[in-house]
Every structure is written in structure tokens, then in C-alpha cells.
Design a protein around this motif. Sequence first.
Motif, PDB file in Angstrom:
ATOM      1  N   ILE A  19       8.852  73.732  51.955  1.00  0.00           N
ATOM      2  CA  ILE A  19       9.453  74.511  53.033  1.00  0.00           C
ATOM      3  C   ILE A  19       9.406  73.739  54.351  1.00  0.00           C
ATOM      4  O   ILE A  19       9.786  74.255  55.381  1.00  0.00           O
ATOM      5  CB  ILE A  19       8.728  75.857  53.208  1.00  0.00           C
ATOM      6  N   GLY A  20       8.900  72.510  54.311  1.00  0.00           N
ATOM      7  CA  GLY A  20       8.596  71.821  55.561  1.00  0.00           C
ATOM      8  C   GLY A  20       9.689  70.889  56.044  1.00  0.00           C
ATOM      9  O   GLY A  20      10.853  71.000  55.695  1.00  0.00           O
ATOM     10  N   GLY A  48       3.810  68.764  54.681  1.00  0.00           N
ATOM     11  CA  GLY A  48       2.697  68.824  53.747  1.00  0.00           C
ATOM     12  C   GLY A  48       1.406  68.210  54.230  1.00  0.00           C
ATOM     13  O   GLY A  48       0.469  68.065  53.439  1.00  0.00           O
ATOM     14  N   GLU A  49       1.301  67.854  55.495  1.00  0.00           N
ATOM     15  CA  GLU A  49       0.080  67.235  56.004  1.00  0.00           C
ATOM     16  C   GLU A  49      -0.558  68.088  57.094  1.00  0.00           C
ATOM     17  O   GLU A  49       0.136  68.772  57.859  1.00  0.00           O
ATOM     18  CB  GLU A  49       0.354  65.843  56.553  1.00  0.00           C
ATOM     19  N   LEU A  50      -1.896  68.019  57.153  1.00  0.00           N
ATOM     20  CA  LEU A  50      -2.647  68.625  58.245  1.00  0.00           C
ATOM     21  C   LEU A  50      -2.993  67.524  59.235  1.00  0.00           C
ATOM     22  O   LEU A  50      -3.651  66.535  58.876  1.00  0.00           O
ATOM     23  CB  LEU A  50      -3.924  69.273  57.719  1.00  0.00           C
ATOM     24  N   VAL A  51      -2.544  67.691  60.459  1.00  0.00           N
ATOM     25  CA  VAL A  51      -2.778  66.707  61.507  1.00  0.00           C
ATOM     26  C   VAL A  51      -3.681  67.334  62.566  1.00  0.00           C
ATOM     27  O   VAL A  51      -3.350  68.371  63.141  1.00  0.00           O
ATOM     28  CB  VAL A  51      -1.447  66.243  62.147  1.00  0.00           C
ATOM     29  N   ARG A 170       7.825  76.707  58.479  1.00  0.00           N
ATOM     30  CA  ARG A 170       8.003  75.318  58.043  1.00  0.00           C
ATOM     31  C   ARG A 170       7.048  74.386  58.782  1.00  0.00           C
ATOM     32  O   ARG A 170       6.750  73.296  58.317  1.00  0.00           O
ATOM     33  CB  ARG A 170       9.450  74.896  58.286  1.00  0.00           C
ATOM     34  N   LEU A 171       6.593  74.804  59.950  1.00  0.00           N
ATOM     35  CA  LEU A 171       5.644  74.026  60.749  1.00  0.00           C
ATOM     36  C   LEU A 171       4.687  75.012  61.406  1.00  0.00           C
ATOM     37  O   LEU A 171       5.110  76.043  61.922  1.00  0.00           O
ATOM     38  CB  LEU A 171       6.380  73.221  61.833  1.00  0.00           C
ATOM     39  N   ARG A 199       2.334  73.828  50.179  1.00  0.00           N
ATOM     40  CA  ARG A 199       3.688  74.311  49.925  1.00  0.00           C
ATOM     41  C   ARG A 199       4.730  73.530  50.727  1.00  0.00           C
ATOM     42  O   ARG A 199       5.918  73.830  50.630  1.00  0.00           O
ATOM     43  CB  ARG A 199       3.805  75.799  50.252  1.00  0.00           C
ATOM     44  N   GLY A 200       4.285  72.567  51.531  1.00  0.00           N
ATOM     45  CA  GLY A 200       5.227  71.691  52.221  1.00  0.00           C
ATOM     46  C   GLY A 200       5.291  71.856  53.711  1.00  0.00           C
ATOM     47  O   GLY A 200       6.005  71.105  54.381  1.00  0.00           O
ATOM     48  N   ALA A 201       4.568  72.814  54.293  1.00  0.00           N
ATOM     49  CA  ALA A 201       4.595  72.974  55.750  1.00  0.00           C
ATOM     50  C   ALA A 201       3.751  71.890  56.409  1.00  0.00           C
ATOM     51  O   ALA A 201       2.712  71.484  55.892  1.00  0.00           O
ATOM     52  CB  ALA A 201       4.060  74.351  56.140  1.00  0.00           C
ATOM     53  N   GLY A 202       4.207  71.393  57.547  1.00  0.00           N
ATOM     54  CA  GLY A 202       3.367  70.540  58.370  1.00  0.00           C
ATOM     55  C   GLY A 202       2.460  71.416  59.222  1.00  0.00           C
ATOM     56  O   GLY A 202       2.853  72.505  59.636  1.00  0.00           O
TER      57      GLY A 202
END
Length: 314
Positions: A19-20, A48-51, A170-171, A199-202
Motif C-alpha cells: 500500500i506504500g 515498507g521501512e521504518l525510518v 500509505r505513509l 504491508r508496504g507502508a513507509g
Amino acid sequence: MRGGLERSWTGTPPPPPSIGGMLEIRGLTRRFGDRTAVDDIAMTVPSGELVGFVGGNGAGKSTTMRMVMGVLEPDAGQIRWNGAPVTPADRRRFGYMPEERGLYPKQPVLAQLVYLGRLQGLDAGRARRSAQELLERFDLAARGGDKLESLSLGNQQRVQIAAAVIADPRLLVLDEPFSGLDPTAVDSMAELLQDHAARGAGVLFSSHQLDLVERLCDRLVVLHAGRVVAAGTVEELRTSAGVRHRLRTGSDASWVRGLGWLQVDDVHEGSAVVRLADPEDSDRLLREAAGRGRVYELSTVVPTLAEVFREVAA
């Protein structure tokens, strides 16, 4: 399925679709009068990444997040989503948790979550289902009819994050989401963010809890005085800080200060922490120490994220 034959699935269900998208920040600058709060920063938040967004008070983290969400206009630079300038329609698919919490204290918890979900495009039924699922996840299902102000600060924080994720964004842009939470709530929050990333969200979040950032994040961005002073994975940041060695001897180790081929970080009685220009100098150091008496230890020291942060933000 619409327009085709129904198919049954007998194996492991496929993962949900991504969804990202990619958030890109280029040359972002914001001034308040004579003060430059954000100074020409660049960073990305991939799908898909956690920043983790790390920095001291006044570093520019909240100002950057507000510009991403369109609350503030930048003086210079670009904010791009999937390769194009971010639009209001894009931002409607972003979940935001501001530093100044923005829910209605005198409104019932469930009703306002449903209302916020509908503002983000959900129909009434889906908004209610999503709100109820989130309240159950945070052990607040029995409090859905209560006014927000009747909840503890930690539970209000749970409702705030529920509002940010209710429409499957999505984000996610979260300013200090773990502030004020007890350890159990921190674990629940961390699991929720990891689920959305899977699930693809940043996910971009700021936090002063460096141990938590180190545990959760795929990559970090360190801000100091409005500028990016370091960015990368935890391992990359640790490596950039330089390899240290700890020497423990049976006598005073202050003699290491006289060795011109290494840098001394700390000396305390029989222990010293040093940096070697060449990894092979560890054998040289060991010979030096053995020639002066008993050696108990010569080991590599891996810096903590807190130590890296103090160094790059000095």
C-alpha cells in the motif's frame, strides 16, 4: 471475484498488496524570521521501512514533519511522492500524529475515530469496523463510549495513534508516538508500526528513546541544528563512528597517551578505550601492553546508538 470465476485458496495465503510508496525530501528549507529551522535537508522513506528521525529539541524534526504533511510551506526544496511532487490527494492517504495531539477531548472515543475515518474516505461501516478493531487491539474496546478526556494520558496516546492508522495509510508520519507510554503500550505500538511496514507502508517517526529506535528501525536520520548530520542503518552509523578497542591491564594504563599512533578516548586506572588508525595495530598495542605487565583484555567496543548520536551531534 468480480468479472471471473471464484477461486479457492488451499495453501498459505498470499501477503496483502503493498500500500506504500517512496517519500523523497530534497533540499528542504524552512526559516522563521532570521532563524533557519530546517536547512537544506535530504532524506527518503521507502515503502515498507521504518525510518527513525533522531535529534535534540529544536533540531527541526517537527518542522520537517509539518512540511511533509502540508501544515507548513517550505521556503525551498521539494517533497515528492513516488517520483512526483506531493499533492493534497497524496496527503489524504498519509497518517499523521502531530506533536500537539489533535483529538477532541469532550467527544466519545469511538464516535470521533469513526468520524476521522470517514474524513479519510472510509464508508461508515468500514470506519466503525476499523475503529473497533483498533480499540480492541489497544485494550480500549470497553471505553469506546467514554469521552477522550476521561482516559489516562497513555490511553489518549493509544487513541491518537488509532486515528493516524484508521484508514490504512500509505505513509505514517508520527511525532514522538511513544511519549508517555508504559512498556506494554510501547510493545503494542511497536507491533502496530511493524505490521503497517510489513504491508508496504513507509513509517517515519521521531523519538528520544534511542534504544527503541535502534531496535525498531531499518534506517535512521540524525538531525542537528536543522541539518542532516548522519543517515543510514544502525550498523552503518556505528561503523562510521570508528572502531574502538578496550584495553584492561594489571596496572595504570595512562601510558597509552604517549603512543602517537592511536587516539585515546578514555583512561581510568587500568582500563583504556582507544581508536586505532589501522586494525592491525591491535597486535602492536597488545605487545606494548604485555611488555608493561599483565593484560586482562583487549577487545573491540561496539558504540551504542546514543554514543554515535552524541558524537555526530556535538
